[in-house]
Design an enzyme around this catalytic site. Structure first.
Site, mmCIF file in Angstrom:
data_model
loop_
_atom_site.group_PDB
_atom_site.id
_atom_site.type_symbol
_atom_site.label_atom_id
_atom_site.label_comp_id
_atom_site.label_asym_id
_atom_site.label_seq_id
_atom_site.Cartn_x
_atom_site.Cartn_y
_atom_site.Cartn_z
ATOM 1 N N THR A 164 37.625 34.326 38.182
ATOM 2 C CA THR A 164 36.677 33.427 38.855
ATOM 3 C C THR A 164 36.873 31.997 38.347
ATOM 4 O OG1 THR A 164 34.352 33.158 39.525
ATOM 5 C CG2 THR A 164 34.754 33.829 37.236
ATOM 6 N N ASN A 165 35.891 31.130 38.571
ATOM 7 C CA ASN A 165 35.926 29.738 38.104
ATOM 8 C C ASN A 165 34.504 29.355 37.713
ATOM 9 O OD1 ASN A 165 34.497 28.430 40.441
ATOM 10 N ND2 ASN A 165 36.171 29.427 41.544
ATOM 11 N N PRO A 166 34.308 28.189 37.076
ATOM 12 C CA PRO A 166 32.991 27.875 36.513
ATOM 13 C C PRO A 166 31.947 27.348 37.514
ATOM 14 C CG PRO A 166 34.756 26.651 35.396
ATOM 15 C CD PRO A 166 35.321 27.198 36.651
#
Ligand code: CTP
Ligand code: CA
Length: 229
Positions: free
Chosen positions: A33-35
């Site tokens: 995923t990403n932040p």
């Protein structure tokens, strides 16, 4: 109560906003995923609803509550987001893709938790579809009237964002410099440039994400008004 204080500038308009990250699993308890926190997209949905739009929010996993008066469609992966967005898209007047869609997904997701072994581990990734690119390509003369993207960049902000604006056939793109403090992932503020098809660039100061949403939707309202003439 908020509605009473807000001009109904988007009354009768159907607005689709995507928000948050996507999760791309490779086993039942692990994912890529990403932040992204979803705050920018949720702010857009909340402000559009206060302006009386009929708002559909397609959201990846976030810890945020559903904004008041918004239809919330929860998804997990990029493929699920594409499915939800595509189904809703043809009825929309405005589409704003604020989601941080994962560009890749694992080729395989193991049915059980993968046990650690000695040595390194490799996860093979394949490309996810570009949801916004497909929306831009399919754009008929009338629907959606307004198509907006975001660009998350760490260098050459204006050049990279302008390339995305053109390639994805958008009305404007909101360019986010991820290396700037007070902007981008996780924080409550954002500092962006709005880049238009004409090449015009509106540079906004660092503002609360709700305030950035107000400015973006002001521009959307102007474009809708122009299209009516
Ligand atoms: N986007 C999308 N589907 C994807 C990837 C991105 O709809 N699979 C949308 C995002 O929601 C955003 C815009 O495209 O509105 C730009 O996303 P960004 O990640 O900045 O650009 P990419 O085109 O993915 O290029 P790169 O990540 O390589 O810079
Ligand atoms: Ca990307």
């Amino acid at each position: 109560a908020h509605r009473l204080l807000t001009a109904p500038g988007l009354k009768g308009r159907r607005v689709l906003v995507s928000a948050g990250p996507t999760w791309e699993p490779f086993d039942p308890v692990r994912y890529i995923t990403n932040p992204s926190s979803g705050k920018m997209g949720y702010a857009l949905a909340a402000v559009a609803a206060r302006r009386w739009a009929d708002v559909h929010l397609v959201s990846g996993p976030t810890s945020l509550p559903a904004p008041l008066g918004v239809h919330l469609h929860r998804v997990t992966t990029a493929l699920e987001m594409k499915d939800a967005v595509t189904k809703l898209a043809e009825d929309m007047d405005v589409i704003i893709m604020a989601a941080a869609v994962s560009d890749y997904r694992p080729v395989e997701a193991a049915p059980q938790k993968i046990k650690k072994t000695s040595g390194t581990m490799t996860v093979q990734l394949e490309k996810n579809p570009d949801i916004l690119l497909a929306l831009g390509r399919d754009r008929s003369a009338s629907r959606p009237n307004v198509l907006v993207g975001f660009a998350a960049e760490t260098e050459n902000l204006v050049q990279h964002a302008t390339e995305k604006l053109t390639k994805k056939n958008l009305d404007f793109i909101v360019a986010n410099n991820l290396t700037q403090s007070g902007a981008g992932f996780g924080v409550d503020t954002n500092q962006v440039k709005i880049i238009e098809r004409s090449g015009k660039i509106i540079e906004l100061p660092c503002l609360a994400k709700e305030e950035v949403a107000e400015r973006i939707l002001d521009r959307v309202e102007q474009l809708l008004a122009d299209a009516a003439h």
